[in-house]
Design a protein around this motif. Structure first.
Motif, mmCIF file in Angstrom:
data_model
loop_
_atom_site.group_PDB
_atom_site.id
_atom_site.type_symbol
_atom_site.label_atom_id
_atom_site.label_comp_id
_atom_site.label_asym_id
_atom_site.label_seq_id
_atom_site.Cartn_x
_atom_site.Cartn_y
_atom_site.Cartn_z
ATOM 1 N N ILE A 247 0.913 -1.164 0.005
ATOM 2 C CA ILE A 247 -0.018 -0.060 0.129
ATOM 3 C C ILE A 247 0.907 1.347 0.041
ATOM 4 C CG2 ILE A 247 -1.641 1.341 1.141
ATOM 5 C CD1 ILE A 247 -2.589 -1.360 2.523
ATOM 6 N N VAL A 248 0.798 2.154 -0.831
ATOM 7 C CA VAL A 248 1.554 3.282 -1.100
ATOM 8 C C VAL A 248 0.683 4.469 -0.450
ATOM 9 C CG1 VAL A 248 2.444 4.799 -2.636
ATOM 10 C CG2 VAL A 248 2.354 2.558 -3.309
ATOM 11 N N ILE A 249 1.659 5.183 0.559
ATOM 12 C CA ILE A 249 0.947 6.293 1.090
ATOM 13 C C ILE A 249 2.160 7.394 1.020
ATOM 14 C CG2 ILE A 249 0.204 7.608 3.239
ATOM 15 C CD1 ILE A 249 -0.381 5.062 4.304
ATOM 16 N N SER A 250 2.093 8.417 0.052
ATOM 17 C CA SER A 250 3.124 9.258 -0.364
ATOM 18 C C SER A 250 2.615 10.909 -0.133
ATOM 19 C CB SER A 250 3.037 9.264 -1.885
ATOM 20 O OG SER A 250 4.353 9.870 -2.402
ATOM 21 N N ALA A 251 3.487 11.509 0.150
ATOM 22 C CA ALA A 251 3.443 12.949 0.402
ATOM 23 C C ALA A 251 4.827 13.545 0.147
ATOM 24 C CB ALA A 251 2.854 13.391 1.462
ATOM 25 N N GLY A 252 4.938 14.971 0.335
ATOM 26 C CA GLY A 252 6.433 15.256 0.639
ATOM 27 C C GLY A 252 7.084 16.152 -0.372
ATOM 28 N N GLY A 253 6.840 17.454 -0.261
ATOM 29 C CA GLY A 253 7.539 18.570 -0.903
ATOM 30 C C GLY A 253 8.882 18.807 -0.282
ATOM 31 N N SER A 254 9.386 19.821 -0.414
ATOM 32 C CA SER A 254 10.729 20.052 0.007
ATOM 33 C C SER A 254 10.933 21.026 1.592
ATOM 34 C CB SER A 254 11.685 20.846 -0.788
ATOM 35 O OG SER A 254 11.960 19.885 -1.825
ATOM 36 N N ALA A 255 9.387 21.678 1.576
ATOM 37 C CA ALA A 255 9.315 22.590 2.937
ATOM 38 C C ALA A 255 8.739 21.663 4.124
ATOM 39 C CB ALA A 255 8.266 23.501 2.411
ATOM 40 N N TRP A 256 8.215 20.744 4.067
ATOM 41 C CA TRP A 256 7.576 19.956 5.105
ATOM 42 C C TRP A 256 7.831 18.532 5.371
ATOM 43 C CZ3 TRP A 256 5.624 23.271 8.736
ATOM 44 C CH2 TRP A 256 5.175 24.529 8.142
ATOM 45 N N PHE A 257 9.044 17.996 4.906
ATOM 46 C CA PHE A 257 9.423 16.476 4.913
ATOM 47 C C PHE A 257 9.341 16.037 6.401
ATOM 48 C CE2 PHE A 257 13.454 18.400 3.201
ATOM 49 C CZ PHE A 257 14.362 18.026 4.256
ATOM 50 N N ASP A 258 9.856 17.097 7.219
ATOM 51 C CA ASP A 258 9.844 16.607 8.674
ATOM 52 C C ASP A 258 8.499 16.316 9.073
ATOM 53 O OD1 ASP A 258 9.205 19.189 8.376
ATOM 54 O OD2 ASP A 258 9.808 19.787 10.633
ATOM 55 N N ALA A 259 7.486 17.027 8.666
ATOM 56 C CA ALA A 259 6.141 16.626 9.114
ATOM 57 C C ALA A 259 5.743 15.547 8.539
ATOM 58 C CB ALA A 259 5.249 17.683 8.852
ATOM 59 N N VAL A 260 6.245 14.947 7.321
ATOM 60 C CA VAL A 260 5.945 13.849 6.447
ATOM 61 C C VAL A 260 6.390 12.618 7.473
ATOM 62 C CG1 VAL A 260 6.232 12.351 4.394
ATOM 63 C CG2 VAL A 260 5.335 15.023 4.338
ATOM 64 N N ALA A 261 7.751 12.887 7.862
ATOM 65 C CA ALA A 261 8.308 11.877 8.541
ATOM 66 C C ALA A 261 7.695 11.656 9.878
ATOM 67 C CB ALA A 261 9.895 12.314 8.916
ATOM 68 N N ASP A 262 7.376 12.598 10.683
ATOM 69 C CA ASP A 262 6.705 12.398 11.975
ATOM 70 C C ASP A 262 5.365 11.762 11.688
ATOM 71 O OD1 ASP A 262 8.647 13.953 13.072
ATOM 72 O OD2 ASP A 262 7.192 15.744 13.235
ATOM 73 N N VAL A 263 4.471 12.093 10.888
ATOM 74 C CA VAL A 263 3.104 11.296 10.823
ATOM 75 C C VAL A 263 3.266 10.025 10.091
ATOM 76 C CG1 VAL A 263 0.933 11.665 9.830
ATOM 77 C CG2 VAL A 263 2.145 13.554 10.636
ATOM 78 N N PHE A 264 4.153 9.777 9.185
ATOM 79 C CA PHE A 264 4.255 8.626 8.676
ATOM 80 C C PHE A 264 4.956 7.302 9.582
ATOM 81 C CE2 PHE A 264 4.365 9.538 3.636
ATOM 82 C CZ PHE A 264 3.032 9.846 3.801
ATOM 83 N N ALA A 265 5.581 7.963 10.520
ATOM 84 C CA ALA A 265 6.012 7.064 11.663
ATOM 85 C C ALA A 265 4.769 6.569 12.482
ATOM 86 C CB ALA A 265 6.993 7.705 12.424
#
Length: 421
Positions: A247-265
């Motif tokens: 299952i693919v869950i994808s996001a992440g531009g260059s401004a908020w990849f720290d938030a992506v890492a937080d939530v995807f964890a």
């Protein structure tokens, strides 16, 4: 890469030495010429070898430590040589925005492509279908955000006789004022039913772009990312991912990849393993203005820092008054959509010495082929001097330069990056 090295140098490529015409790019790279006395003409855009190495290594480490799969957005550069370097540094594949960019990546051997956009063009879908049928190891995913889009995709793929289903992800819009994407979870569930009803498509996940969240701040971005994860869980509970092994869950531009890492964890266990796919692309070259201000590493400095990789070298053509000067680089050479270039170094035409610009030395305007400089009256800038400009927004830098030297800090050109826009 060998094919790129065999390309002949001619009038198409601005900034390259006129006396190198007829050489291949590989031959010119082997000569290790200096940017400053090796025949290069101004203006010339240059990529820093050291900054590229640093940025590539940093995101490779970051994504590995945070359990993220990485498909950097290639539309930033459209440069196969840089694609190859990103793949060598652990990238799963390359993200693109339109079918033409997918064709470029595929032509240079990229076997995994995330097309972060809707595709409803029958000609493009026929091409995608041919590649899927011809190569069982080729992977391409794209967005869907409407039942009408699903219908158009199905009609085109069936008319083309495509045998292998195209993998799609539902794009969740980032808000009412955002760009593309489904606005409500109820519409997402209905769209999943529409995908399940056609044999030409296979639903494999959800995706979106948190950079479009209106009035983005950490709280709003985290909230939208949690909506995206919850949508994936709801679709999984409804059995909509039964046909996929991942299952693919994808996001992440260059401004908020720290938030992506937080939530995807925080992603819960689903019925199949989850590919947590990050797509940041501007990290590779970073910049001296916009992305330097918004990089997640400003919020989490312990994670490291990115280095600006671009320098646009231009020459002083005129200093008509003590407080005004003009360079031979303008809108044709430098991006200006997110901020004007700014001087970061001056190289003397007399002795080759390099110094920092004086306080108050600034670009105030760009014409088509001129940069307007405001200079302090005491600034010893002379006609013929070289000025290095730091740039804002890599996405609109690469498209102005079909060929870009990569150079070491001492000015030695070691390779050349070919772009395809």
């Amino acid at each position: 890469m060998a094919e790129l090295d065999r390309e002949r140098i001619d009038h198409r490529f601005k900034g390259l030495p006129p006396d190198a015409e007829g050489l291949t790019l590989g031959e010119l790279a082997a000569q290790r010429r200096s940017l400053f006395d090796g025949g290069f003409t101004t203006p010339v855009l240059v990529l820093s070898e050291e900054a590229l190495d640093h940025n590539l290594g940093l995101l490779e480490r970051y994504t590995a430590e945070h359990g993220l799969v990485f498909a950097p957005h290639g539309k930033t550069s459209m440069a196969p040589r840089l694609f190859a370097r990103q793949l060598a540094h652990g990238a799963w594949g390359i993200t693109v925005a339109v079918p033409h960019q997918a064709r470029v990546a595929h032509a240079f051997g990229v076997r995994r492509i995330f097309l972060a956009n809707e595709v409803v063009d029958p000609a493009a879908l026929r091409w995608i279908g041919r590649q899927l049928d011809a190569d069982p190891d080729f992977t391409l995913l794209c967005y869907v955000d409407s039942v009408r889009g699903v219908t158009l995709m199905d009609e085109a793929l069936r008319a083309a006789g495509t045998r292998r289903p195209l993998d799609v992800v539902i794009e969740l819009g980032a808000g009412e004022q955002a760009r593309t994407g489904v606005r409500t979870e109820a519409e997402c569930l209905a769209l999943a039913e529409a995908v399940a009803a056609v044999p030409s498509l296979r639903l494999v996940g959800v995706a979106g772009y948190e950079g479009e969240v209106p009035d983005a701040d950490p709280e709003r971005v985290h909230a939208w990312l949690r909506r995206l994860v919850a949508l994936a869980a709801d679709l999984d509970a409804a059995g909509r991912f039964a046909d996929t092994q991942e299952i693919v869950i994808s996001a992440g531009g260059s401004a908020w990849f720290d938030a992506v890492a937080d939530v995807f964890a925080e992603i819960p266990e689903l019925s199949a393993p989850v590919m947590k796919l990050l797509r940041s692309g501007a990290y590779l070259t970073h910049d001296d203005d916009h992305y330097r201000r918004i990089t997640p590493f400003n919020r989490v400095p312990a994670e490291g820092h990115l280095e600006p990789a671009f320098r646009l070298w231009a020459q002083v053509l005129s200093r008509p008054t003590p407080t005004q000067a003009f360079l031979n680089a303008g809108k044709r050479d430098a991006p200006y959509d997110l901020g004007l270039p700014h001087p970061v170094a001056v190289r003397s035409a007399r002795d080759g010495s390099v110094r920092d610009p004086s306080p108050g030395f600034a670009v105030t305007k760009l014409s088509d082929q001129h940069a307007w400089l405001s200079v302090p009256a005491a600034e010893p800038l002379e006609v013929g001097d070289w000025v290095a400009l730091g740039l804002s927004h890599p996405c609109t830098t690469f498209d102005k330069w079909p060929l870009i030297p990569v150079a070491r800090a001492d000015g030695t050109a070691t390779s050349f990056v070919r772009t395809f826009f």
